[in-house]
Design an enzyme around this catalytic site. Structure first.
Site, PDB file in Angstrom:
ATOM      1  N   LYS A  53       0.856  -1.179   0.000  1.00 52.33           N
ATOM      2  CA  LYS A  53       0.000   0.000   0.000  1.00 52.33           C
ATOM      3  C   LYS A  53       0.895   1.233   0.000  1.00 52.33           C
ATOM      4  CE  LYS A  53      -3.803   2.180   2.565  1.00 52.33           C
ATOM      5  NZ  LYS A  53      -4.698   2.069   3.728  1.00 52.33           N
TER       6      LYS A  53
ATOM      7  N   LYS B 143      -2.217  -1.607  -3.743  1.00 52.08           N
ATOM      8  CA  LYS B 143      -3.055  -0.414  -3.696  1.00 52.08           C
ATOM      9  C   LYS B 143      -2.158   0.820  -3.747  1.00 52.08           C
ATOM     10  CE  LYS B 143      -6.438   2.044  -0.805  1.00 52.08           C
ATOM     11  NZ  LYS B 143      -7.159   2.090   0.475  1.00 52.08           N
TER      12      LYS B 143
END
Length: 579
Positions: free
Chosen positions: A450, A503
């Site tokens: 992330k 992400k």
């Protein structure tokens, strides 16, 4: 020297009808290879035809649209008997009639059933009786047009066309070895048989070979099956197709002869492109995010994310019903509580907004996969993803709260826990907490990679989770780093992750591919809020085709290696896929 000299031509006519065509090809210098794709089988009983012969005078016209019909009819019906007017679809059929001493009264110049019907309709009186002698696969257009003209049409099937697979191995061997220059197709039934024999390899096997069709009806049938046709004569006869092949190959000297591959062959038609398409989107690929809020009667659009809503629990059922009807099987739940504190206690409260939403969804649609986002940022007064002390986010004290949150979500009925906090060791802590609480079968979908991305802006409005000081760069990853992603993923795999996630997705497709190549776990891509909102804004301004861009973007994510995609477009795409 003729243009067909030395060319290998595949003759696909029925075994007992191939010789005359092969002889003409040899005269032109070609090398015919006979591999029948169809066989002709008589369908009418001889005694029935003999009985019919005694009442041929009852008809005004006798119509033939193939030489096969002629040859299956007249052996049992003497041409010396009184015949009505005879019509033939073209010269080949007329020649077959001549073999039996029958001279047709009507032969159109354009050898199609449509043209024959138009000419014949002009000669029919209303109520005229027509006997249409045909094969089992004859197109219905001619009798339909004659009936519209007022004729009474009786159809007599005298032969059946059946696939002939006897030469399949030879056919495959020749095409795979690229030893055929032209494949000739003389009927739609030959097209159908060819496609059956070649199966999914059809487009590839025919890609380096010219395909010649006897006429437009056969050509249309081939193109509907995804076969690119290079040769189609204007004279729909054996001589006509040979002349068309000669003309095609006579252009070889004028075509480019540079040593390059012709990749465009597999892009000729929509059907071919679909056959060789490598990546496909399915509704099962998608996870739809939901934002649930306290209160009642709330269905409030997020201003920066058109089409995405804050939903109170009493408005959630209609949304879940809509999602289920679209075939979407999984949702990810984010909560926006009314009360926040320093330690995000509403994240692990038994009566927290996410816990109540999970119970409600599972009661309403037990088969729906409910994924719980496991983080503290929506619940903390400071907006960070862990415990804060002296403006520092503390790693280890945060793990205990994250494990408590995961357990409370599993107790509420969450099928999958999805921790997004990026604390070191968070997968190990949550796995231990779940196992100790008896949830050994609840999987973890780790936000393993992330990045500290600028693409999260609209989400922070939707989840009310913007940090009140500083940023998240001390725990989320630097967008410039690639190798770090491997280390993060490796740690999560060792700690017990069941899924890995990247992400954002759009600017990180290289990372998606890298992770897919290195780790055997299912891989999730998060198509984040900024990616969504950019497309929505551009589409609302008329700058892009929203559907085309979304489908291309999501296909790219899947092509890069994503097995699942979390996307706010899930409902839209489900509708588009159902069209």
């Amino acid at each position: 020297m003729g243009a067909l000299v030395g060319k290998t031509v595949l003759v696909t006519r029925a075994k007992d009808q191939a010789a005359p065509f092969s002889a003409k090809l040899r005269e032109a210098g070609a090398i015919p290879v006979e591999i029948p794709l169809i066989a002709i089988r008589e369908a009418a009983r001889p005694d029935a035809l003999a009985a019919l012969a005694t009442r041929l005078g009852d008809y005004d016209w006798l119509v033939f649209t193939s030489a096969n019909a002629v040859r299956c009819f007249f052996p049992y019906v003497s041409p010396s008997q009184s015949l009505p007017n005879v019509a033939a679809v073209g010269r080949k059929t007329a020649a077959a009639l001549a073999e039996y001493g029958v001279a047709p009264a009507l032969v159109p110049d354009d050898f199609t059933a449509e043209r024959l019907a138009v000419l014949l309709a002009g000669r029919l009186r209303r109520g005229a009786r027509v006997l249409f002698v045909k094969g089992d696969l004859a197109r219905p257009v001619l009798p339909a047009m004659l009936r519209e003209a007022g004729a009474v049409v009786e159809e007599l099937t005298v032969y059946e066309t059946v696939p002939d697979a006897s030469g399949r191995e030879q056919l495959l061997s020749l095409l795979r070895a690229r030893k055929v220059d032209v494949v000739t197709l003389m009927s739609p039934s030959a097209v159908t048989s060819l496609v059956r024999l070649l199966g999914r390899e059809a487009a590839f096997l025919l890609s380096g070979t010219a395909v010649a069709c006897i006429g437009p009806v056969t050509k249309d049938a081939a193109e509907r099956e995804g076969i690119a046709v290079q040769i189609c004569p204007t004279d729909y006869t054996a001589d006509g197709i040979i002349r068309a092949m000669e003309q095609y190959f006579s252009m070889e000297g004028t075509r480019m002869t540079l040593p390059f591959d012709r990749h465009r062959r597999l892009r000729q038609t929509a059907a071919i492109r679909a056959m060789v398409r490598e990546t496909h989107l399915h509704v099962d690929d998608f996870i739809y995010p939901l934002f649930v809020v306290e209160g009642s009667g709330i269905r409030r659009e997020v201003s920066s994310m058109p089409g995405v809503y804050h939903l109170s629990l009493d408005r959630l059922p209609e949304e879940i019903d809509d999602i289920a009807k679209l075939g979407i099987r999984a949702v990810m739940v984010f909560g926006v509580p009314n009360e926040k504190d320093e330690v995000g206690s509403q994240a692990y409260c038994e009566t927290g907004i996410v816990q109540r939403a999970i119970r409600q969804i599972k009661a309403q649609h037990p088969e729906m996969v409910v994924i719980a986002d496991t983080c503290l940022c929506e619940y903390t007064s400071h907006g960070h993803c862990g415990v804060v002390e002296n403006d520092q986010v503390l790693n280890d004290p945060s793990l205990e709260l994250l494990a408590k949150t995961a357990v409370s979500q599993a107790q509420a009925g969450a099928d999958i826990i999805a921790p997004s906090n990026m604390m070191d060791g968070f997968v190990a802590a949550i796995r231990r907490g779940l196992d100790e609480a008896g949830f050994v079968n609840v999987p973890i979908m780790s936000y393993a990679i992330k990045y500290a991305s600028a693409f999260y802006g609209p989400f922070r409005e939707a989840a009310d989770s913007a940090p009140q000081f500083g940023d998240r760069k001390t725990y989320q990853m630097d967008p410039a780093n690639r190798l770090e992603a491997f280390r993060e993923a490796e740690s999560d795999v060792k700690e017990g992750a069941d899924f890995l996630m990247v992400k954002p997705a759009l600017a990180y497709m290289d990372i998606i591919r890298d992770i897919k190549n290195r780790f055997p776990l299912p891989l999730v891509a998060y198509n984040v809020s900024g990616e969504y909102s950019m497309i929505k804004a551009a589409a609302q301004n008329g700058w892009i085709d929203e559907k085309a861009v979304v489908m291309e973007m999501l296909t790219g994510m899947k092509r890069a290696g994503a097995d699942l995609i979390i996307t706010y477009f899930a409902k839209d795409v489900a509708r588009w896929l159902a069209e």
